[in-house]
Scaffold this active site. Structure first.
Site, mmCIF file in Angstrom:
data_model
loop_
_atom_site.group_PDB
_atom_site.id
_atom_site.type_symbol
_atom_site.label_atom_id
_atom_site.label_comp_id
_atom_site.label_asym_id
_atom_site.label_seq_id
_atom_site.Cartn_x
_atom_site.Cartn_y
_atom_site.Cartn_z
ATOM 1 N N HIS A 73 0.816 -1.220 0.000
ATOM 2 C CA HIS A 73 0.000 0.000 0.000
ATOM 3 C C HIS A 73 0.854 1.277 0.000
ATOM 4 C CE1 HIS A 73 -3.966 -1.913 0.703
ATOM 5 N NE2 HIS A 73 -3.172 -2.892 1.071
ATOM 6 N N GLU A 203 -11.746 -3.375 0.076
ATOM 7 C CA GLU A 203 -10.853 -4.501 -0.224
ATOM 8 C C GLU A 203 -11.691 -5.780 -0.208
ATOM 9 O OE1 GLU A 203 -9.183 -7.052 2.153
ATOM 10 O OE2 GLU A 203 -9.153 -6.003 4.067
#
Length: 601
Positions: A73, A203
């Site tokens: 990320h 997600e």
């Protein structure tokens, strides 16, 4: 119609390299900027040429938001800001800002110093990149500019992980990053208020999984470790330095204490001491139990877990080693794995998700002969176990978050296409909303219905509530009034108040409609029959017979006249004001059906 555009540059129908571009209300926001664990070539970073072929990214992006410190990320952040070029603000929480540079430096060391790769960011670039970071607090509304604002919510998952709400005017998007809807031994569960965003980007790593109870998994894990130790084997647990590592350390520490076990437990050094230092520093981000007992005993000071030295890997006898990184794609965990793989007494426990292309993914898929660097073949005889101690939401958790936030649309990222497709179907069925799952480089366009906020005058509300039953706050309600636009704000007031405020003269507008009915009685008798008919049907309304020979219901006037050609055909004129439009329409429909013969004069 306004629209929101979403393009994944990474994590579109894939896990790893999270990087999502969002265009909302004329603003462009980049959500996360990660690297892919499964690639060592150009594919390891997102393809920023999608934004611009040449030149810097500063003029194309209004801000960058990093959800948490995991490398998938944030791993491409220095590459994007220093090598491609971006000088705008980068937002992340305080723990993420503290831990991010440590993990980036560790990643750089493995890639450049050990593997000797070029075309990679330097230590100085990491420092320069971190200077552009603006740290934010949870639930703090941050104004990026006059129109764009962001707000962070607690996401669980790892220390400092946050979900982010992005708002421009009346349009909003919530990006979850990675989150966990169940609390664990060291962190709380993700939480968001009923913010009803236009779009929720979630997600979906475990899109089709519903995990069993955590307690069963913990018991199973401890039994496997204990059995391996009892038979004299060595146990390797590949982890990332923060998150699951602390979770499993707390678990083993309490088990070793309870069972009075003597086999050593080690943790690959460096990162973890720093990691535990940050857990102590950001204790407010952990769960309630740890915060409560923190004064008497710090859960992150371990008695049985000692720092690991690479020479210990060759020591005889049983031991447990936590080593980084978690997918066996490089570093110390891979070195130890190579040493121990040939002995069937030993065991490797993979406690979380492994990206395709990594050694972790290969051995979990059942591969027992691995081709390593330098064309060497490694035969895996050690026991391979997978136990999901993942800090991601499962299918139930994702549905729970949708229920909590009540979005108008959902978009799935950070998951495998097949599993996403299954979850997409489930979301659309259960919530009757659209769900999207764009691939990398593909754009999803979400058309939004903007809500325009209007202030309603108290007099109008009081008058409205006096007329009927108390309205249900969850249901939409129709209100009549006059809309005043002044100083860029909208107000709904009663017509009387509007006339007074604006100094205008009042005009009354009435609507009139003619209905023909067959009735052989005289005009007056037909009107009497209409009066009696309405009396029977509209029991809750005041119905009056006026001296001028007309009937009145609320503001509605009804008059009857015979047509010159045929005395039995009567013209009924119905006239009403806009307030009684519904009732007027109802009366016309009623009269069109004619008068029942049984109605008296």
């Amino acid at each position: 119609m306004p629209e929101i555009k979403v393009t994944p540059l990474g994590a579109g129908q894939d896990v790893g390299r999270s990087c999502i571009l969002v265009s909302i209300g004329g603003k462009n926001v980049m959500l996360d900027c990660g690297m892919h664990m499964g690639f060592n070539d150009d594919r390891r970073f997102p393809d920023f040429s999608y934004i611009t072929q040449n030149g810097r990214l500063t003029e194309f992006l209004d801000c960058v938001i990093i959800s948490h410190f995991h490398l998938d990320h944030c791993g491409a952040l220095p590459y994007m800001s220093e090598m491609i070029g971006y000088d705008g603000p980068i937002y992340m929480t305080h723990p993420t800002k503290a831990i991010c540079p440590i993990l980036l430096e560790d990643y750089r060391k493995i890639t450049v110093d050990k593997k000797g790769e070029t075309n990679f960011f330097t230590s100085q670039m990491i420092k320069d990149c971190m200077k552009k970071v603006v740290a934010i607090h949870l639930h703090q509304t941050v104004q990026v500019d006059d129109e764009l604002e962001i707000k962070a919510y607690y996401a669980g998952h790892v220390l400092g992980a946050a979900m982010v709400q992005i708002r421009v005017g009346s349009e909003s998007v919530v990006y979850t990053g990675d989150y966990n809807m169940t609390p664990d031994r060291h962190l709380g569960a993700a939480w968001i208020d009923k913010c009803r965003p236009d779009l929720l980007i979630s997600e979906s790593t475990y899109a089709t999984t519903i995990r069993d109870s955590k307690r069963c998994r913990e018991r199973d894990f401890l039994k496997k470790v204990h059995d391996a130790i009892e038979r004299g084997g060595k146990v390797l647990i590949p982890v990332f330095a923060l998150g699951r590592a602390q979770e499993l350390c707390i678990l083993l520490e309490t088990f070793w204490e309870r069972m009075n076990l003597k086999a050593p437990i080690y943790f690959s050094t460096g990162l973890t001491e720093k990691a535990n230092h940050y857990y102590k520093l950001f204790i407010t981000w952990t769960n309630q139990k740890i915060r409560k007992t923190f004064v008497q005993r710090n859960m992150f000071e371990f008695k049985h877990i000692k720092p690991f030295d690479r020479t210990y890997a060759d020591n005889p006898g049983p031991m447990v080693v936590f080593a980084t990184p978690g997918m066996l794609h490089a570093g110390q965990s891979l070195q130890i794995f190579r040493k121990w793989a040939g002995n069937d007494k030993n065991m490797v426990i993979m406690p979380g998700y492994c990206v395709q292309g990594t050694v972790g993914h290969k051995i979990l898929s059942g591969q027992r002969k691995l081709e390593m660097e330098g064309r060497q073949t490694l035969e895996v005889k050690m026991q391979v176990e997978y136990m999901s101690f993942s800090a991601h939401a499962d299918a139930k958790g994702i549905m729970q978050l949708i229920r909590q936030a009540e979005p108008h649309h959902v978009l799935l990222v950070h998951g495998e296409a097949k599993k996403m497709g299954f979850l997409k179907q489930k979301i659309e069925q259960e919530f009757s909303i659209n769900c999207y799952m764009p691939a990398n480089g593909e754009t999803s366009t979400i058309v939004t219905n903007p809500n325009i906020p209007v202030d309603i005058s108290l007099c109008l509300l009081k008058r409205d509530s006096a007329l009927g039953p108390i309205p249900d706050p969850k249901k939409q309600k129709l209100m009549h009034g006059t809309l005043i636009i002044k100083d860029n704000s909208l107000r709904l007031v009663s017509p009387e108040q509007a006339v007074k405020e604006l100094g205008l003269s009042e005009h009354h507008l009435r609507y009139t409609c003619k209905v023909q009915i067959q009735d052989h009685h005289s005009e007056q008798d037909t009107l009497n029959r209409i009066y009696n008919h309405l009396k029977n049907i509209l029991k809750d309304y005041p119905i009056q017979h006026l001296p001028d020979g007309s009937v009145m219901v609320e503001s509605i006037l009804i008059k009857v006249s015979a047509t010159s050609d045929d005395q039995s055909t009567k013209d009924v004129l119905v006239s009403w004001t806009y307030q009684d439009e519904e009732l007027g329409s109802y009366l016309i429909t009623l009269l069109k059906k004619g008068l029942p013969p049984s109605i008296p004069l």
